[in-house]
Write an enzyme that holds these catalytic residues in place. Sequence first.
Site, PDB file in Angstrom:
ATOM      1  N   LEU A 139       1.234  -1.154  -0.148  1.00 44.48           N
ATOM      2  CA  LEU A 139      -0.122   0.418  -0.205  1.00 44.48           C
ATOM      3  C   LEU A 139       1.029   1.597  -0.079  1.00 44.48           C
ATOM      4  CD1 LEU A 139      -2.457  -1.181   3.049  1.00 44.48           C
ATOM      5  CD2 LEU A 139      -3.247  -1.144   0.018  1.00 44.48           C
ATOM      6  N   ASP A 140      -0.133   2.352  -0.817  1.00 40.76           N
ATOM      7  CA  ASP A 140       1.183   3.727  -0.161  1.00 40.76           C
ATOM      8  C   ASP A 140       1.678   3.967   1.050  1.00 40.76           C
ATOM      9  OD1 ASP A 140       1.158   3.689  -2.984  1.00 40.76           O
ATOM     10  OD2 ASP A 140      -0.522   4.552  -3.699  1.00 40.76           O
ATOM     11  N   LYS A 141       2.135   4.772   1.327  1.00 43.02           N
ATOM     12  CA  LYS A 141       2.241   5.240   2.557  1.00 43.02           C
ATOM     13  C   LYS A 141       1.625   6.029   2.877  1.00 43.02           C
ATOM     14  CE  LYS A 141       5.151   9.199   4.246  1.00 43.02           C
ATOM     15  NZ  LYS A 141       5.767  10.544   4.444  1.00 43.02           N
ATOM     16  N   THR A 143      -1.789   5.221   2.053  1.00 42.90           N
ATOM     17  CA  THR A 143      -2.969   4.531   2.091  1.00 42.90           C
ATOM     18  C   THR A 143      -3.150   3.484   3.131  1.00 42.90           C
ATOM     19  OG1 THR A 143      -2.767   4.677  -0.069  1.00 42.90           O
ATOM     20  CG2 THR A 143      -4.382   2.438   0.681  1.00 42.90           C
ATOM     21  N   ARG A 238      -6.133   5.466  -7.637  1.00 48.26           N
ATOM     22  CA  ARG A 238      -5.559   6.971  -7.762  1.00 48.26           C
ATOM     23  C   ARG A 238      -5.734   7.471  -9.060  1.00 48.26           C
ATOM     24  NH1 ARG A 238      -0.918   7.634  -4.041  1.00 48.26           N
ATOM     25  NH2 ARG A 238      -1.062  10.196  -4.062  1.00 48.26           N
TER      26      ARG A 238
END
Length: 325
Positions: A139-141, A143, A238
């Site tokens: 997961l992105d930082k 998220t 996104r």
Amino acid sequence: MSSENRITASFTVPPELSDRRLDQAAAELMPEHSRSRLQSWVRSGALTVNGSACRPKDKVMLGDVLELDAEPEVQVSWQAEEIALDVVYEDEHLLVVNKPAGLVVHPAAGHAAGTLVNALLNYAPEVENLPRAGIVHRLDKDTSGIMVVARSLIAHTSLVDQLQERSMGREYEAVVVGTLTGGATVDAPIGRHPNDRKKMAVVANGKPAVTHYRLIERFAAHTHVRCKLESGRTHQIRVHMAHVKHPLVGDPVYGGRLRLPKGTTESLRDMLTSFSRQALHARKLTLEHPETGEILSWEAPLPEDFTGLLAALRTHARELEQNEL
């Protein structure tokens, strides 16, 4: 299949990877391994084509068989750190965690410490012997939400297979700009942005990417949606939502400038201007247990900042309705 102390895999080159460099094709077929590691396995003979050693730049053809048989490599540069983890489930093969927004998954330039990997090495030291410390999807930082980590080579192989076969169910919740009238599917390839290498974009030569979204709740100028992924490209939700002109609230990369809806109250303005991350949460994860074959599912509740955003949007929509009466 992977034995307890080796990393093994076998793939047949599909049509879309024919006439590609061996290291490029291997990276497509085994995305859980870094390009540099794959290249080192090719040079050492651990990764072969039709049983023969090759060079990373050699071309592969349709029907060629890539076989990997390598020793696990310890990530000596990654240090264990005592960082609290919200563990949702664990057994000898799997570790499921609820990642908070703000936590980087992998150590990298600028984030050598304080990451999920550092926490995992402390909580489950055995992941040190697995590719990318057992992480098969990330997961992105900024998220939040549910993630699964492999604790054994058996689990690692199974989870990677499930991701490649698109049998792992991943559901997200997001708040997007604009009022959607219904759900839809975004089927658009994603690759590096042609002008900004730090961003992803919908590009003709990108990798296939499919996102399904459905409405949960519609507000005055925003929509709460549920997204299901068929593929797992970097920044996929996104990029796809921005592509259909409904970027995620708070997205610093793909959201564009802040747009305040008509009749915005001071409280909603404060919420929207202070919401400093993309409004994206990995809500649910469903997979097949690598040993038992049982279908398991976990959910992570929406974090406080997300529920606060929804409450502010709900209040604003209600106030607008009352003013119109």
